[in-house]
Motif scaffolding. Structure first.
Motif, PDB file in Angstrom:
ATOM      1  N   UNK A   1      35.959  45.186  56.740  1.00  0.00           N
ATOM      2  CA  UNK A   1      35.315  44.382  55.693  1.00  0.00           C
ATOM      3  C   UNK A   1      35.961  44.578  54.331  1.00  0.00           C
ATOM      4  N   UNK A   2      36.515  45.748  54.091  1.00  0.00           N
ATOM      5  CA  UNK A   2      37.252  45.959  52.854  1.00  0.00           C
ATOM      6  C   UNK A   2      38.498  45.072  52.822  1.00  0.00           C
ATOM      7  N   UNK A   3      39.225  45.029  53.944  1.00  0.00           N
ATOM      8  CA  UNK A   3      40.422  44.180  54.013  1.00  0.00           C
ATOM      9  C   UNK A   3      40.059  42.706  53.905  1.00  0.00           C
ATOM     10  N   UNK A   4      38.980  42.290  54.577  1.00  0.00           N
ATOM     11  CA  UNK A   4      38.576  40.887  54.533  1.00  0.00           C
ATOM     12  C   UNK A   4      38.118  40.485  53.141  1.00  0.00           C
TER      13      UNK A   4
ATOM     14  N   UNK B   1      25.705  48.969  49.954  1.00  0.00           N
ATOM     15  CA  UNK B   1      24.829  47.977  50.582  1.00  0.00           C
ATOM     16  C   UNK B   1      24.931  48.066  52.103  1.00  0.00           C
ATOM     17  N   UNK B   2      26.139  48.275  52.608  1.00  0.00           N
ATOM     18  CA  UNK B   2      26.333  48.369  54.044  1.00  0.00           C
ATOM     19  C   UNK B   2      25.635  49.598  54.609  1.00  0.00           C
ATOM     20  N   UNK B   3      25.690  50.731  53.899  1.00  0.00           N
ATOM     21  CA  UNK B   3      25.066  51.952  54.391  1.00  0.00           C
ATOM     22  C   UNK B   3      23.549  51.839  54.444  1.00  0.00           C
TER      23      UNK B   3
ATOM     24  N   UNK C   1      34.077  41.252  47.210  1.00  0.00           N
ATOM     25  CA  UNK C   1      34.026  42.708  47.120  1.00  0.00           C
ATOM     26  C   UNK C   1      33.236  43.283  48.284  1.00  0.00           C
ATOM     27  N   UNK C   2      33.787  44.313  48.915  1.00  0.00           N
ATOM     28  CA  UNK C   2      33.057  45.029  49.957  1.00  0.00           C
ATOM     29  C   UNK C   2      32.095  46.002  49.286  1.00  0.00           C
TER      30      UNK C   2
ATOM     31  N   UNK D   1      29.112  42.096  51.756  1.00  0.00           N
ATOM     32  CA  UNK D   1      29.989  41.484  50.761  1.00  0.00           C
ATOM     33  C   UNK D   1      29.146  40.937  49.627  1.00  0.00           C
ATOM     34  N   UNK D   2      29.715  40.850  48.464  1.00  0.00           N
ATOM     35  CA  UNK D   2      29.090  40.200  47.321  1.00  0.00           C
ATOM     36  C   UNK D   2      29.976  39.035  46.879  1.00  0.00           C
ATOM     37  N   UNK D   3      29.429  37.822  46.751  1.00  0.00           N
ATOM     38  CA  UNK D   3      28.027  37.485  47.017  1.00  0.00           C
ATOM     39  C   UNK D   3      27.733  37.345  48.499  1.00  0.00           C
ATOM     40  N   UNK D   4      26.445  37.351  48.853  1.00  0.00           N
ATOM     41  CA  UNK D   4      26.033  37.164  50.233  1.00  0.00           C
ATOM     42  C   UNK D   4      26.001  35.697  50.593  1.00  0.00           C
ATOM     43  N   UNK D   5      25.539  35.375  51.806  1.00  0.00           N
ATOM     44  CA  UNK D   5      25.465  33.982  52.243  1.00  0.00           C
ATOM     45  C   UNK D   5      24.488  33.181  51.390  1.00  0.00           C
TER      46      UNK D   5
END
Length: 281
Positions: A29-32, A44-46, A39-40, A145-149
């Motif tokens: 997700x950081x690469x994407x 938020x993921x944790x 921004x990853x 990711x920011x922003x979200x969907x």
């Protein structure tokens, strides 16, 4: 050949305890995020719920009546793909259900995805390729990711709905229509014109305003919860299935997916009818 709704289920899912971000997923997700200019958000993921589509699919099967007859087609619909690429709800459901079903996933259409899934399922049935179908719809908040969907606010929850359909039997026949290139005003006018006279129930997704629809007399309007942007109307249909079957009235479901902002921007109106008045005893 028309698909009939023979069963439905809806489940909401709570979060898991916070945990360190999986290094494999964090790297992906950081690469994407860098590739697409976002921004990853590791924190938020944790603290995310981390309920995979497969986790939720397992819960849906527990909530559905036992599926004993072979299933010909499985469709997994969602607004965004599963955050966990190493497991597949499609593969899980294919193995868990009887028969040797065809199966595929459908995403990146926002709230229109479940309607497209039903429309495609109907085409498979019409061509004799599937006489029993399972359509599943997923809402997942673990999007690091920011922003979200779009339309996934802070009140969003993980949830899923399942529709079991058959080309034969006594269930309520279903039908789907989808229209593109509509402004919000055009979408509300078209939806109002599509509603028949007489008693019925209309289940509205978050992209539509009940007051702007100006429904005919006799039509009861219910708004789906904003907690479930994609599965909202389908969860409401599943939760009220026994009531709708007893009332024996048509139930309409509708969602509008805007593209961009402002009244002049075009979007897609999706419209489905589940005609309990035409179900046989």
């Amino acid at each position: 050949m028309t698909l009939r709704l023979t069963g439905a289920a809806h489940r909401a899912f709570t979060g898991r305890p916070p945990a360190p971000a999986d290094p494999f997923l964090a790297k992906i997700y950081s690469d994407m995020a860098e590739l697409y200019g976002t921004a990853f958000d590791q924190e938020r993921f944790e603290h995310a719920n981390r309920n995979t589509f497969t986790d939720m699919a397992r819960g849906l099967l527990d909530a559905l009546p036992p599926v004993t007859n072979p299933v010909g087609l499985i469709v997994v619909a969602s607004a965004v793909p599963d955050f966990e690429p190493r497991v597949s709800a499609v593969s899980y459901l294919t193995d868990a259900l009887p028969g040797t079903p065809q199966s595929f996933a459908l995403s990146d259409q926002g709230d229109a995805a479940p309607y497209t899934a039903l429309r495609l399922a109907g085409q498979y049935a019409a061509e004799g390729q599937a006489d029993r179908v399972l359509v599943t719809v997923f809402d997942q908040t673990t999007v690091p990711a920011n922003p979200g969907p779009p339309r996934q606010g802070t009140d969003a929850r993980d949830g899923a709905a399942a529709l079991l359909l058959s080309a034969e039997g006594s269930g309520a026949p279903t039908g789907v229509r989808q229209y593109g290139g509509l402004t919000p005003e055009d979408a509300h006018v078209l939806l109002r014109e599509a509603l028949p006279g007489g008693a019925a129930t209309l289940l509205l997704g978050g992209g539509l305003d009940p007051e702007r629809v100006a429904v005919p007399a006799g039509v009861t309007v219910e708004r789906a919860s904003a907690e479930f942007p994609c599965s909202g109307v389908w969860g409401l249909l599943a939760d009220r299935l026994a009531d709708f079957a007893e009332q024996r009235l048509p139930v309409f479901l509708a969602d509008y997916v805007p593209q961009g902002t402002g009244e002049e921007k075009a979007g897609e109106l999706s419209f489905c009818v589940v005609d309990f008045s035409a179900a046989t005893a």
